[in-house]
Every structure is written in structure tokens, then in C-alpha cells.
Design a protein around this motif. Structure first.
Motif, short mmCIF file in Angstrom:
data_model
loop_
_atom_site.label_atom_id
_atom_site.label_comp_id
_atom_site.label_asym_id
_atom_site.label_seq_id
_atom_site.Cartn_x
_atom_site.Cartn_y
_atom_site.Cartn_z
N ILE A 191 0.86 -1.19 0.00
CA ILE A 191 0.00 0.00 0.00
C ILE A 191 0.89 1.24 0.00
N ILE A 192 0.50 2.24 -0.76
CA ILE A 192 1.08 3.57 -0.71
C ILE A 192 -0.07 4.55 -0.57
N ASP A 193 -0.01 5.47 0.38
CA ASP A 193 -1.06 6.48 0.47
C ASP A 193 -0.46 7.84 0.77
N SER A 194 -1.13 8.87 0.30
CA SER A 194 -0.65 10.23 0.51
C SER A 194 -1.80 11.21 0.44
N ASN A 195 -1.81 12.17 1.38
CA ASN A 195 -2.67 13.33 1.22
C ASN A 195 -2.07 14.20 0.12
N VAL A 196 -2.94 14.80 -0.70
CA VAL A 196 -2.50 15.70 -1.75
C VAL A 196 -3.16 17.05 -1.51
N VAL A 197 -2.98 17.98 -2.44
CA VAL A 197 -3.51 19.33 -2.24
C VAL A 197 -5.01 19.28 -1.99
N PHE A 198 -5.71 18.46 -2.76
CA PHE A 198 -7.15 18.27 -2.54
C PHE A 198 -7.41 16.78 -2.42
N GLY A 199 -7.64 16.28 -1.21
CA GLY A 199 -8.01 14.89 -1.01
C GLY A 199 -6.84 13.98 -0.69
N LYS A 200 -6.99 12.73 -1.09
CA LYS A 200 -6.03 11.68 -0.75
C LYS A 200 -5.91 10.71 -1.92
N VAL A 201 -4.71 10.20 -2.13
CA VAL A 201 -4.46 9.22 -3.17
C VAL A 201 -3.89 7.96 -2.52
N SER A 202 -4.37 6.79 -2.94
CA SER A 202 -3.88 5.52 -2.42
C SER A 202 -3.68 4.54 -3.56
N ALA A 203 -2.66 3.69 -3.42
CA ALA A 203 -2.41 2.63 -4.41
C ALA A 203 -2.31 1.31 -3.67
N TYR A 204 -2.96 0.27 -4.20
CA TYR A 204 -3.02 -1.04 -3.56
C TYR A 204 -2.53 -2.12 -4.53
N LEU A 205 -1.72 -3.03 -4.03
CA LEU A 205 -1.31 -4.19 -4.83
C LEU A 205 -2.53 -5.06 -5.10
N THR A 206 -2.78 -5.35 -6.38
CA THR A 206 -3.96 -6.16 -6.72
C THR A 206 -3.62 -7.42 -7.51
N GLU A 207 -2.50 -7.43 -8.23
CA GLU A 207 -2.12 -8.61 -9.00
C GLU A 207 -0.60 -8.75 -8.99
N TYR A 208 -0.14 -10.00 -9.08
CA TYR A 208 1.30 -10.24 -9.25
C TYR A 208 1.50 -11.59 -9.92
N LYS A 209 2.59 -11.67 -10.71
CA LYS A 209 2.95 -12.91 -11.40
C LYS A 209 4.45 -13.12 -11.26
N HIS A 210 4.83 -14.38 -11.09
CA HIS A 210 6.23 -14.80 -11.16
C HIS A 210 7.11 -14.11 -10.12
N LEU A 211 6.58 -13.91 -8.90
CA LEU A 211 7.45 -13.44 -7.82
C LEU A 211 8.52 -14.49 -7.56
N LYS A 212 9.70 -14.05 -7.20
CA LYS A 212 10.79 -14.99 -6.97
C LYS A 212 10.60 -15.78 -5.69
N TYR A 213 10.01 -15.14 -4.69
CA TYR A 213 9.84 -15.78 -3.38
C TYR A 213 8.38 -15.73 -2.95
N PRO A 214 7.98 -16.63 -2.07
CA PRO A 214 6.61 -16.56 -1.51
C PRO A 214 6.43 -15.26 -0.73
N LEU A 215 5.19 -14.80 -0.66
CA LEU A 215 4.88 -13.64 0.16
C LEU A 215 4.75 -14.10 1.61
N SER A 216 5.88 -14.39 2.22
CA SER A 216 5.91 -14.95 3.57
C SER A 216 5.53 -13.91 4.63
N SER A 217 5.42 -12.65 4.23
CA SER A 217 5.00 -11.61 5.17
C SER A 217 3.49 -11.61 5.38
N GLU A 218 2.75 -12.40 4.58
CA GLU A 218 1.30 -12.43 4.78
C GLU A 218 0.96 -13.07 6.12
N ILE A 219 0.04 -12.43 6.83
CA ILE A 219 -0.40 -12.90 8.14
C ILE A 219 -1.63 -13.78 7.94
#
Length: 266
Positions: A236-264
Motif C-alpha cells: 500500500i502507498i497512500d498520501s494526502n495531496v492538495v485536494f483529497g487523498k491518493v492511495s495505491a493497492y497491490l492487486t495482481e502479481y505474477k512470477h514473484l521470486k519468493y513466496p509472500l511470507s509476510s502475509e499474516i
């Protein structure tokens, strides 16, 4: 809203880590959905797509790093975005050879190209805009100077385990044909975050110093959450901007080298 720039501003870091095993595969792809929010109004504004390929540059083994940012059709009425960022980097060191940023945002268009000459320690820049003569520039290259694509994959090679909360990580960057020296982000520690799909991850939390004068300036603040595993991809990346807020979320991934072992997982 600069969808792609939001994600790229994430990872503008510099450390002295060397010879770390690659954290990504040559065919890796990562996709983000970007949202704009003003009060109770929230809209899915666009998509950012990152891709890695093996390549050659001047007969040197290289990775081709490409990112595209595209606003959705329903958002185009507010602010159309069609951005492409391309960087060729050394397969051995990830040092950049060549970079191009093709920007079309809300009626503004520009084409920026940088070429790195390591023998002369110079970066050649060219900025092209419609109805204007090309503007060429020559920059004395400071140590470890990155562009907005190469720095992303450099970051993912680094070891954050020795950082203390409040530590700053500094870098040199070339942005909009200008050298930005002593840019930094602040390490905020580890934090558990919930992604758009409800999945929870253990993340490394950073706050970057934003470039004054941009839509994301020093007074607004941005939060960056990288997976606390060997992939080090932003969740996730989020930021307040001059008017409002912008956020970006990971939604898809392919061919990661390692498992997402950080998932809870409970």
C-alpha cells in the motif's frame, strides 16, 4: 492525480548494501489499483503495471524495467493519464544505462530521456515537448544517481534489518531533468496492514520527504508499506495531496521470486 508518479515516489532510497541476491525474476509483473478520495467521495482512478524483462543495452547484459500508468475511462473526464517509464539497467549491478519517461497527464505532454556515461561520469538529458525545440542538458553525475525506475529495483535488494526507527536513508536522483541531491526517506518501523482484498501483511513502513512544488509536497506526507519478506514489494502507498487523498493497492502479481511470507494467515 499522477497515478504512476505516486507509486514511483515510493522507493527513492540509497544504502551501501552490495552483492545481494536478486529479489525478483526476469519475468515478474506487478499491478496496482490507484484510488482518489475527497471527503466521502472515492473513485478507482487507474492502474499501474510494472514488468521486468531480460535484455541487452549496447551489447551489455541488462534488465528492461517498464511501468505504465493509465487512468480508467470513467476517470479520464477528470484527469486523463497515459504514462510510460522505461529503464535499462545493468544485470550485474542494477546501475542505470538509459531511461525514458513518456508523460501525458491532463493535457500536459512531455518526453524525457537520460543516458548515463560512466566513463565521463555524465548524464545526458533531453526533454521534448510538442511545438517546442528539444532541450538538451548535461549533468555531472553524483555518486549513486538513480532514475525513477532503476531505484525501485535497487531498493528491493537492500537489507533493512539494521535500521532504527527515525533513521534516514539518503539518495541522489534525476527527476524532471534536474539532479535532486540528499533526498531521503524516514524508517518508521514494522507495521501490520490490511490490503484492499482484506489480506493482512507484515510490512516495512517508510515516510519519504516529498519534492516541494509537486502535487505531493512536504506538508502532506506519504506512507509506504513494503512486504517484510525477500520480495520487498509495496503493498500500500497512500498520501494526502492538495485536494483529497491518493492511495495505491497491490492487486495482481505474477512470477514473484519468493513466496509472500509476510502475509499474516490466521
Amino acid at each position: 492525480m499522477r497515478i504512476l508518479l505516486l507509486v514511483l515516489l515510493v522507493i527513492q532510497l540509497k544504502t551501501t548494501a552490495q552483492n545481494v541476491e536478486r529479489s525478483f525474476n526476469a519475468n515478474e509483473e506487478i499491478v496496482y489499483q490507484a484510488f482518489y478520495q475527497l471527503g466521502f467521495f472515492k473513485i478507482n482512478a487507474g492502474e499501474v503495471h510494472f514488468k521486468v524483462e531480460e535484455s541487452l543495452f549496447d551489447d551489455k547484459a541488462a534488465y528492461k524495467l517498464k511501468a505504465t500508468g493509465t487512468s480508467h475511462k470513467h476517470y479520464d473526464y477528470f484527469y486523463m493519464v497515459r504514462d510510460t517509464f522505461t529503464s535499462y539497467v545493468s544485470k550485474e549491478t542494477l546501475s542505470p544505462f538509459w531511461f525514458r519517461r513518456q508523460t501525458s497527464e491532463g493535457g500536459y505532454t512531455a518526453d524525457l530521456i537520460y543516458k548515463y556515461d560512466y566513463d565521463k561520469q555524465i548524464i545526458y538529458g533531453r526533454k521534448i515537448r510538442k511545438k517546442e525545440a528539444p532541450k538538451d542538458s548535461v549533468h555531472v553525475k553524483p555518486e549513486n544517481c538513480w532514475d525513477m525506475m532503476s531505484v525501485i529495483y535497487h531498493l528491493r535488494e537492500l537489507d533493512f534489518s539494521n535500521l532504527n526507527i527515525g533513521d534516514r536513508i539518503y539518495l541522489n536522483m534525476i527527476v524532471d531533468n534536474e539532479i535532486e541531491k540528499d533526498y531521503h526517506v524516514t524508517y518508521m518501523g514494522l507495521k501490520n496492514v490490511k490490503n484492499l482484498d482484506g489480506r493482512k501483511f507484515r510490512c516495512i513502513w517508510f515516510k519519504p520527504l516529498l519534492i516541494t512544488g509537486s502535487a505531493f509536497n512536504e506538508n502532506h506526507g506519504m506512507n509506504i508499506y513494503l512486504t517484510d519478506d525477500r520480495n520487498h514489494i509495496p503493498i500500500i502507498i497512500d498520501s494526502n495531496v492538495v485536494f483529497g487523498k491518493v492511495s495505491a493497492y497491490l492487486t495482481e502479481y505474477k512470477h514473484l521470486k519468493y513466496p509472500l511470507s509476510s502475509e499474516i494467515i490466521k
